[in-house]
Design an enzyme around this catalytic site. Structure first.
Site, PDB file in Angstrom:
ATOM      1  N   GLY A  57      -7.970  10.066   9.810  1.00 34.93           N
ATOM      2  CA  GLY A  57      -8.285  10.364  11.201  1.00 34.93           C
ATOM      3  C   GLY A  57      -9.286  11.484  11.408  1.00 34.93           C
ATOM      4  O   GLY A  57      -9.568  11.869  12.538  1.00 34.93           O
TER       5      GLY A  57
ATOM      6  N   ASN B 276      -9.352   2.246   9.893  1.00 32.18           N
ATOM      7  CA  ASN B 276      -8.381   2.009  10.947  1.00 32.18           C
ATOM      8  C   ASN B 276      -8.784   2.734  12.228  1.00 32.18           C
ATOM      9  O   ASN B 276      -9.298   2.132  13.163  1.00 32.18           O
ATOM     10  CB  ASN B 276      -6.989   2.454  10.487  1.00 32.18           C
ATOM     11  CG  ASN B 276      -5.907   2.099  11.486  1.00 32.18           C
ATOM     12  OD1 ASN B 276      -6.175   1.775  12.639  1.00 32.18           O
ATOM     13  ND2 ASN B 276      -4.673   2.152  11.071  1.00 32.18           N
ATOM     14  N   THR B 277      -8.593   4.054  12.252  1.00 37.81           N
ATOM     15  CA  THR B 277      -8.797   4.814  13.479  1.00 37.81           C
ATOM     16  C   THR B 277     -10.128   4.527  14.164  1.00 37.81           C
ATOM     17  O   THR B 277     -10.175   4.302  15.379  1.00 37.81           O
ATOM     18  CB  THR B 277      -8.730   6.329  13.177  1.00 37.81           C
ATOM     19  OG1 THR B 277      -7.546   6.598  12.440  1.00 37.81           O
ATOM     20  CG2 THR B 277      -8.715   7.134  14.462  1.00 37.81           C
TER      21      THR B 277
ATOM     22  N   LYS C 264       0.887  -1.162   0.000  1.00 33.13           N
ATOM     23  CA  LYS C 264       0.000   0.000   0.000  1.00 33.13           C
ATOM     24  C   LYS C 264       0.920   1.204   0.000  1.00 33.13           C
ATOM     25  O   LYS C 264       1.612   1.480   0.986  1.00 33.13           O
ATOM     26  CB  LYS C 264      -0.906   0.011   1.234  1.00 33.13           C
ATOM     27  CG  LYS C 264      -1.812   1.228   1.248  1.00 33.13           C
ATOM     28  CD  LYS C 264      -2.729   1.292   2.455  1.00 33.13           C
ATOM     29  CE  LYS C 264      -3.407   2.660   2.430  1.00 33.13           C
ATOM     30  NZ  LYS C 264      -3.518   3.245   3.767  1.00 33.13           N
TER      31      LYS C 264
ATOM     32  N   ALA D 115      -9.359   6.148   4.405  1.00 37.05           N
ATOM     33  CA  ALA D 115      -9.174   7.359   5.212  1.00 37.05           C
ATOM     34  C   ALA D 115     -10.444   8.180   5.338  1.00 37.05           C
ATOM     35  O   ALA D 115     -11.160   8.390   4.369  1.00 37.05           O
ATOM     36  CB  ALA D 115      -8.053   8.246   4.676  1.00 37.05           C
ATOM     37  N   GLY D 116     -10.677   8.618   6.555  1.00 39.07           N
ATOM     38  CA  GLY D 116     -11.793   9.518   6.825  1.00 39.07           C
ATOM     39  C   GLY D 116     -13.084   8.847   7.248  1.00 39.07           C
ATOM     40  O   GLY D 116     -14.019   9.506   7.672  1.00 39.07           O
TER      41      GLY D 116
END
Lengths: 261, 261, 261, 261
Positions: free
Chosen positions: B163, B211-212, B102, B189-190
Site C-alpha cells: 500500500g 492490488n491497491t 499465498k 506489494a508497493g
C-alpha cells in the site's frame, strides 16, 4: 475508456508516442517498427549537406514513411547553432516537407546536449516564419517558459542524454515544466525501457519521443509495441490520478467469511 | 510476437499480472476490474475467524470470481505466525479451495512486513502436505534460496511495503533474487503505478501482483488495463533484452540526403 | 594530508564551503554559524530598492560579516532580468563592495529557478566591466560552457530548487558539467543535509554553497560544523578517487590464523 | 556541541564509526588508518581453520590492534551456518578475545548476503552463552525485531552487498528498522563513499561499519579521516533534525538595504 487525444498546434493525435528514425538496421525494419508503435508523428533528420542522395543508403528513407499515416517531423539534428538550424528548416520546407520542425541544436559532440541560447534564437526566427516549432531542450523550466512566450508549439525536455538509456533522470525538473507549461511537454531522449516511457507519462508529460531503444532492439517491431503499451498505460494512470506515495502501510486483503459460515 | 507463458508448478498462464481483491468499492467493481486485467490468478484473504459469513458484506466475494477463469489463490493475510497460517491454509483446502496458498505472515501491524522465520517454517509444513506454496517475503536473496530448497513453487519478494505505492525500492535485491532463482519470482506489494510494474518485469521478475493501485483507482477497470499493458510491455522488453545504460551519448538520427539530391 | 585549495579568479581559498546569509533567526546567530563553517566566501543579497536601510532589520547585516575574514560575495537575488542584475552589481561595486558577483536572475517566483538567457546576457556585460562573475544556473552543461567562453569565473549549477532540501537531483548533469568545465563548479541550492554536500563534492564539484539548511537548523552553529566536515570529507574522497560501484561482491575480512596456531 | 555517545550493551563509545580490517595492503597501513578513523570498535575475522598461524602473513593482525584503544569485535565471516558461527565464537572466547561477536553467516559466495534463519539460530545460542551479539543481517525489519527479542545487543543491516560501494540502497527498510529498533542499528556493508556513511547516519542509524572503502583507498589514512568526518556530520544533522524535503521553494537571501541608505 480511451486516453485523451494529444493536440499540438491545432492538430490532433491519438498516439502519444513519437518515434525517431535513426539507427534501424534497415528501412524495412524501420517501417515495420513504426507501424507497430501506432505512432502518428515520426521525426527524420535533415543533416548537413555533405552527402549526395544518390550514394547514401538512407537517402530514400522518406519512401518508407507513409505521409498519409504519419506527420513527418523534420529535425535539425546536427545543427551547431541557430543559423544552421534555421537554414535546414527552410530547406526542408522548400523541399515540400511539412512546415513543422523539431529543433535540435547541439554543439556538444559527446552528449549531444542542446544549446539553450541558440535554441531560443532559432525558435524566434522560425515561429515568425510560420513554422510549428518543437524545440528539444535541457529540462529547464525557465527556458521552457521563454520558448512558450516565443510561440513554440511544444517543448521537448530531455529525460537523459540521447542514447544513454538512463530514463527520466530529470524527473524533478520535468515535473515543474509540466506544472508550468501552456503547451504540450514531450519527454525526448534517454528513454531506454518501456518503464521509462510510462514514468514520463505518469509525471504528466503529454507525449514521449523514443528512438534508440526501439531501433536497436533485437526485435524492433516487438519493442515498438512494448513502448506503445507503456505509453498508453502511463497516460491512463496520469489521467486517472495516481495514489500518493505513503510511508506507512495498510492491509489490502478483504475479509472472507466463508470459512466461518 | 507473444510473451512467453508463465509456468508455476506445472500450470501455465498467459498473464503475468496477478491481482488482489482487497479495497475495491464493491464486488461488482472488483469483478469488472479483474476482467480488465486479463489476469489468471486472483488472490483472496482467508482472514481470522471473528466474522460470520452472514453479516460480512464481503463474505460472498467468491461469487464474483469465476473459478473457471481464474486460479483462486487463497492468502493467509492476517496470520501472525506459522501456526495460524498453516491452519488457514488447511481450512481453505478443506473448504474446497485450490490447494494453492499465498503465504503471508506479517506480525507487524504498521508495515505488514513478512516474517522470514515463520514463513520458512510454514512453507516446510505446507509443502509437505502437498500445497503449492507461494510465500510473500522481504526481498532477501538468501531466504528466497532457502524457500526454494524447501520446495515452494514461487517466491514473492516485496517491492515496497504494502500500500505504499513506492515502486520497486528493493530493485537491487530483486535483481539478485532473479539471478539466483530456480522458481518464478513474483514482485508483490508497493507497485503503485504502471511504470513500477513495468520496471519489475524489466528487472526479470516472472510476474507481479497488484492490488491497491487498481482497487482504489478512480476507475479500477481502466487502471486494470493500464497495469496489464505495463506488465506486457515490461516483460517483452525483458525477453528481448534491454540496452545497457551508458554514460556517453551518440546521435540517433540518420543522414537524410534528399536535400542534396 | 590537506585538501587542495580552491582557486577562483586567481584568489585562493582553503574552504570549499560557501555560505548564504538568508533566513537566520538573528544576525548574531548568523555570525556564529558562519564562523563555525570556516567558510571564506559569504554571499549577501543586494535586493531591489524598495527598502530603506534605516527600517530594515537586516540593513546592518554587513556589520556582522568580517570583511577581513570573508570574501563578501554580493548576489543579485530578486533580479528578474539581466538589466536589473547588472544595475544591482554596479550599485554594489559603487558602494565599495568587492567587484565579485553571484549572478542570480530568477523570474519564477515559485521555484526561483534561474533564467539561462538573461544570465548569459548579464554575464557578458559584467565580465566586460571587470566583474568576477559567478552565475547561478540550471544544471545545463551547454550553458555552463557558453558562460565559460564569456569569461565567468565559476559556474554554480543548482542541485535542486532553492530551499527544497532535495539534494543533488541533478547529479547526472552535474557530472557532465564537471567533466567539461574549465572553471570551478559550485553546486548551489537544494543541499539540505551534510550527505548532500558530501555527494556534490564526491561528484567532483569544486565547492558547494549552502544556506537554508544551516540557517534554519535548530542549532546553526552545529549544523555549520556538520556541513564543513561533510564538504571536507567529500572533497578528500574525490581527490583520492572513489572505488567503482560493482555488482558482485567480495569478502572483506582477512584470514586470522591465531586460532589454529 | 558534541554528538551523543553510542551505547551498546552498557559500554559507551564516542565514535560511531566501526571499522573492518580486511583488504589493507599491510598491517602497518591498517593500523594507521584505524588510528585516523578515531574508531573504538574494530572487527576481525575468525576464519575457518585451513591456515596455520605461522605461515599466514595476517596471522599477527592482532598485534597491530591496540586492545586498550579498541574494542576488538571478532566476526564469524566465512561461517556457512549457525553451527560454524557458534563454534568460531566459542573458539575466540576460549582464546581470550572479548566475548563480543559480530555474527556473519553467509552461505552465498557471490554476494556474501547473510542467512536470516541461521543468524537467528546462532544468536539464540550465543546470547544464552553470555555473548554480546551483533548480527549482520539483510535490511529486514521483522528479522531485526525477532533478533532484538532474542537479546542481541545491536542489529547490523546491510546498506548494499559487501564491497559493492552502492551506498544505502536499503534506505527505505533501514528507516523502518530504525523506527522500530530498541537496540542500536549499525549500517554495515556497501558504504563506498563518505556521503553514504553520512546518509546512513542521517537516516537514524546509530553507527556504521566501513571496511573496503577505507582499506583499498589510495590513501587509507586520509580516507579514514574522511569517513570519520562524514559520520560525525551525519550524526549531528540527525540529532538536530533535518528539514523536510519540500516541493516548492522560497528565497533564502535577506534584504540588504545598505544600497538605499
Amino acid at each position: 475508456m480511451k486516453n485523451q487525444p494529444l493536440v499540438i498546434a491545432d492538430r490532433q493525435f491519438e498516439s502519444r508516442l513519437m518515434v525517431g528514425t535513426g539507427k534501424f538496421s534497415s528501412n524495412e525494419v524501420m517501417r515495420d517498427a513504426l507501424d507497430a508503435t501506432e505512432s502518428e508523428i515520426v521525426t527524420v533528420a535533415l543533416r548537413r549537406a555533405d552527402l549526395s542522395g544518390g550514394s547514401d543508403p538512407y537517402a530514400n528513407i522518406l519512401e518508407y514513411i507513409d505521409a498519409e499515416k504519419y506527420l513527418l517531423l523534420p529535425n535539425t539534428s546536427g545543427a551547431m547553432n541557430a543559423e544552421e538550424a534555421v537554414r535546414l528548416a527552410r530547406l526542408a520546407a522548400a523541399a515540400g516537407l511539412p512546415k513543422w520542425v523539431k529543433l535540435e541544436i547541439h554543439p556538444d559532440p559527446t552528449y549531444l546536449l542542446p544549446d539553450p541560447i541558440e535554441t531560443l534564437k532559432a525558435s524566434e526566427v522560425l515561429v515568425k516564419e510560420g513554422f510549428t516549432v518543437l524545440p528539444y531542450i535541457n529540462a529547464d523550466p525557465v527556458l521552457a517558459k521563454r520558448l512558450q512566450e516565443v510561440g513554440v508549439a511544444a517543448v521537448m525536455p530531455l529525460g537523459a542524454p540521447i542514447g544513454s538509456n538512463k530514463g527520466v533522470v530529470t524527473r524533478d525538473q520535468v515535473r515543474i515544466i509540466v506544472e508550468q507549461a501552456t503547451v504540450p511537454v514531450v519527454v525526448d531522449a534517454g528513454l531506454g525501457a518501456p518503464s521509462h516511457a510510462a514514468e514520463a507519462m505518469e509525471l504528466g508529460a503529454d507525449a514521449v519521443l523514443v528512438n534508440t531503444a526501439i531501433a536497436i532492439a533485437s526485435n524492433p517491431v516487438r519493442m515498438g509495441q512494448a513502448f506503445k503499451m507503456a505509453v498508453e498505460a502511463g497516460r491512463s494512470a496520469y489521467e486517472m490520478g495516481l495514489p500518493e506515495v505513503i510511508d506507512g502501510s495498510s492491509a489490502t486483503s478483504p475479509l472472507t467469511g466463508f470459512l466461518n459460515a
